[in-house]
Design an enzyme around this catalytic site. Sequence first.
Site, PDB file in Angstrom:
ATOM      1  N   ASP A   1       0.843  -1.338  -0.081  1.00 15.91           N
ATOM      2  CA  ASP A   1       0.017  -0.024  -0.011  1.00 15.91           C
ATOM      3  C   ASP A   1       0.902   1.027   0.084  1.00 15.91           C
ATOM      4  O   ASP A   1       0.446   2.443  -0.190  1.00 15.91           O
ATOM      5  CB  ASP A   1      -0.886  -0.086   1.260  1.00 15.91           C
ATOM      6  CG  ASP A   1      -2.214  -0.423   0.965  1.00 15.91           C
ATOM      7  OD1 ASP A   1      -2.581  -0.643  -0.087  1.00 15.91           O
ATOM      8  OD2 ASP A   1      -2.940  -0.950   2.082  1.00 15.91           O
TER       9      ASP A   1
HETATM   10  C1  BGC Z   1      -2.527  -3.605   4.589  1.00 19.98           C
HETATM   11  C2  BGC Z   1      -2.384  -4.662   3.649  1.00 19.98           C
HETATM   12  C3  BGC Z   1      -0.750  -4.354   2.679  1.00 19.98           C
HETATM   13  C4  BGC Z   1       0.043  -4.107   3.532  1.00 19.98           C
HETATM   14  C5  BGC Z   1       1.459  -3.783   2.995  1.00 19.98           C
HETATM   15  C6  BGC Z   1      -1.442  -3.607   5.363  1.00 19.98           C
HETATM   16  O1  BGC Z   1      -1.406  -2.508   6.548  1.00 19.98           O
HETATM   17  O2  BGC Z   1      -3.807  -3.971   5.395  1.00 19.98           O
HETATM   18  O3  BGC Z   1      -3.604  -4.570   2.739  1.00 19.98           O
HETATM   19  O4  BGC Z   1      -1.065  -5.225   1.762  1.00 19.98           O
HETATM   20  O5  BGC Z   1      -0.204  -3.265   4.862  1.00 19.98           O
HETATM   21  O6  BGC Z   1       1.372  -2.653   2.638  1.00 19.98           O
END
Ligand code: BGC
Length: 811
Positions: free
Chosen positions: A483
Amino acid sequence: MRFGYFDDTKREYVITSPRTPLPWINYLGSEDFFTLCSNTAGGYSFYRDARLRRLTRYRYNNSPLDQEGFRFYIREDDIVWNPGWQPVQTELESYSCRHGLGYTVIEGSRGGVKASQEMLVPNKANCLLVRLSISNESGFAKKLSVFPYIEFCLWDAVDDSSNFQRNWSIGEVEIKGSAIYHKTEYRERRDHYAVFWADREPDAFDTSRDAFIGVYGSPARPEAVFGSGCTGSVAHGWQPIAAQQFDLELAAGESTSIVFGLGYIENSEDEKWEAPGVINKKKAEDLIAAYSCAGAFDRAMEELKASWADLLSHYIVGSGSEKLDRMVNIWNQYQCMVTFNMSRSASYFESGMGRGMGFRDSCQDLLGFVHMIPERARERILDIAATQFPDGSAYHQYQPLTKKGNLAVGSGFNDDPLWLIAGTDAYIRETGDWSILDENVPFDNDPSLAQPLSEHLRRSFRYTTEHLGPHGLPLIGRADWNDCLNLNCFSKHPGESFQITGPSEGPVAESVFIGGMYVKYGRAWADILKHTGLAAEAEAAESSISAVEAAVLDAGWDGEWFRRAYDAYGNVVGGSECEEGKIFIEPQGMCVMARVGAETGEAAKALESVKKMLDTKYGIVLLQPAYTKYHLELGEISSYPPGYKENAGIFCHNNPWIVCAETELGHGDRAFEVYARTAPAYIEDISEIHRTEPYVYSQMIAGSDAATFGEGKNSWLTGTAAWTFLSISQAILGVKPTLDGLMIDPCIPADVKGFTVTRKFRGAVYDITVENPDGVQKGIREVIVDGRRIEGNVLPVLESGSCTKVAVVMG
Ligand code: BGC
């Protein structure tokens, strides 16, 4: 250093000091009513949605920490104490907290009085039950007063913590007998109220916080408890609470118990009132009656334990290793259930106000619990698919209460669509229920746009096929799994979202990671097509997949590892020419899991690079070297100080990708080494460094660049739970559901001589014994099913209810 121990027979973690490095919590409830409960009885309750139906308040960044909860104050003369030490913090003579599966028991003693606080949410019930038992073990008669205390939240947790000009005027309660009803906003649009009750009449009560705690008091020193007792206050506005007072006299050796409850009640519009201004209490009174009769609490506890024993009976390993067995058979599966229920909404790190259910998160969570509760997995898949857009893209999140896509976050996370294939594929492999593909599911929550689920998967696949960039790799959009890698967003101003600033699409920025996903889950889609007789479509899909695979091996290959992405200017991210962020873990894991370069050597090289460049003693970090300054063109990833979160933290979620990838190449020793490095039971001894609960995974452990290397954060709600369960149960122990049956294909350390797995699969029980006489890491010499040797290593699908012995010899 440890702060407790595992009691595997009871399936509990027993905490022996209340001063854990952080509050160590548990989750009570597994359908609609939930309570988070810390090892000192801190926490809060909600119905379905931690933001919109919050029953009790919690202040996350409070100091001191963890003040709110379901508290009991015990007063004897001028000494006041709590069974769980908090919030008064009077020293206890003994203390323990047993976090079990769906229940918590806290015991404390002082001055010859022992108190036990047992908490659970009964199966199928919308309430929390708390039994307080007090024993006088002193040898003298005792006079004690006991005060339970909770603080109500005015339902919408965001509004509750911000809209004070309104909220301090709206609080309302009713009191009847031993019950306190919280009915704020029931007079207008709400059709629900909360009820707190005891199974016997109290001597006094309070419902106003100012009266019980005092305007300048605190939960650590409530004025009523330290002064002259409850005053019978009725809350009008301000802060409604439920507090009671029970004056007890206990002879030497005498014990007594009181059962308390906190319930959630909904009434339809025409049944709301029993008299003008008086709420209809019928359902609440039925609930109270049901749990006030003798034995009801014990029965609820037995039923809870029985349902957990059943849930955990679908996969049981006997490995001879205590740590491995407790992770696989108890805690990892338990965490999978919690992530299924909560997604990333409510923990001690997730406020429950920020995020709803994540599209990609929930699809991945499915991978970890589908074998336990396939019916609920089915429902979840259909709910998730309903938040997909007609073009195959998807809302990134949805609210659990409404099941509607979250407009504020929107879409544009280009890995999302492919996760729907991953989740559905796992469901079909587990259950053999192909009928799910024919279920009509809305697009964009609009029933007029409904199409069979198979069409949703088709559009998921097509979305990626039609969104390729200049190198033939998938476009990344706002972000992919990571993200925080925001290649199209260019966020400059403090406070604005890193993800949804800027366009959701960019025609240039591409993701090698999505390339790997497309190969892996695209092939799963092609297999589904073949199985449903759509050979031509499957062939077309395979040819698109091959083209992307070639692009991954070409533009996505750096020479020693897979690159991460191309940014919006077409520059490489995660390549040897980058000064920082030369190598990332995600494409190594995903591309090798997809077997990209498995036959031609790139896969093995990529995993060697991971070992060489990303390994640390506490796990594999996400990238190296860490970003030391903010890069506008990369976004949030570079906003974190080096070593934290996605900027070179040990992001536990993608460590199991490396485990799975290593098993693709037959490296059992290395796969297990990576598995054990982050597995909670294996790092229990360093609890003072790790700090988060030693029975569950955390999202992140600070990486080697961080000042607090080894410190865990964001425990409980992480895709790590599902992926590690998959990595150990399917990739290492090798019991893998396929479309055609259960495949046995272990990849284990060479010195493991064998193990057993009992697996319930499509209604039948497989008792599997694996032997490894030659000390190999992978490979099957023979598979014997009920005394007969079978061809290959896929076990036949057996009649539901049958029980079969399977003997597997590796070699
Ligand atoms: C999110 C995931 C994401 C991960 C890596 C988490 O906080 O819920 O959807 O893949 O972070 O960024």
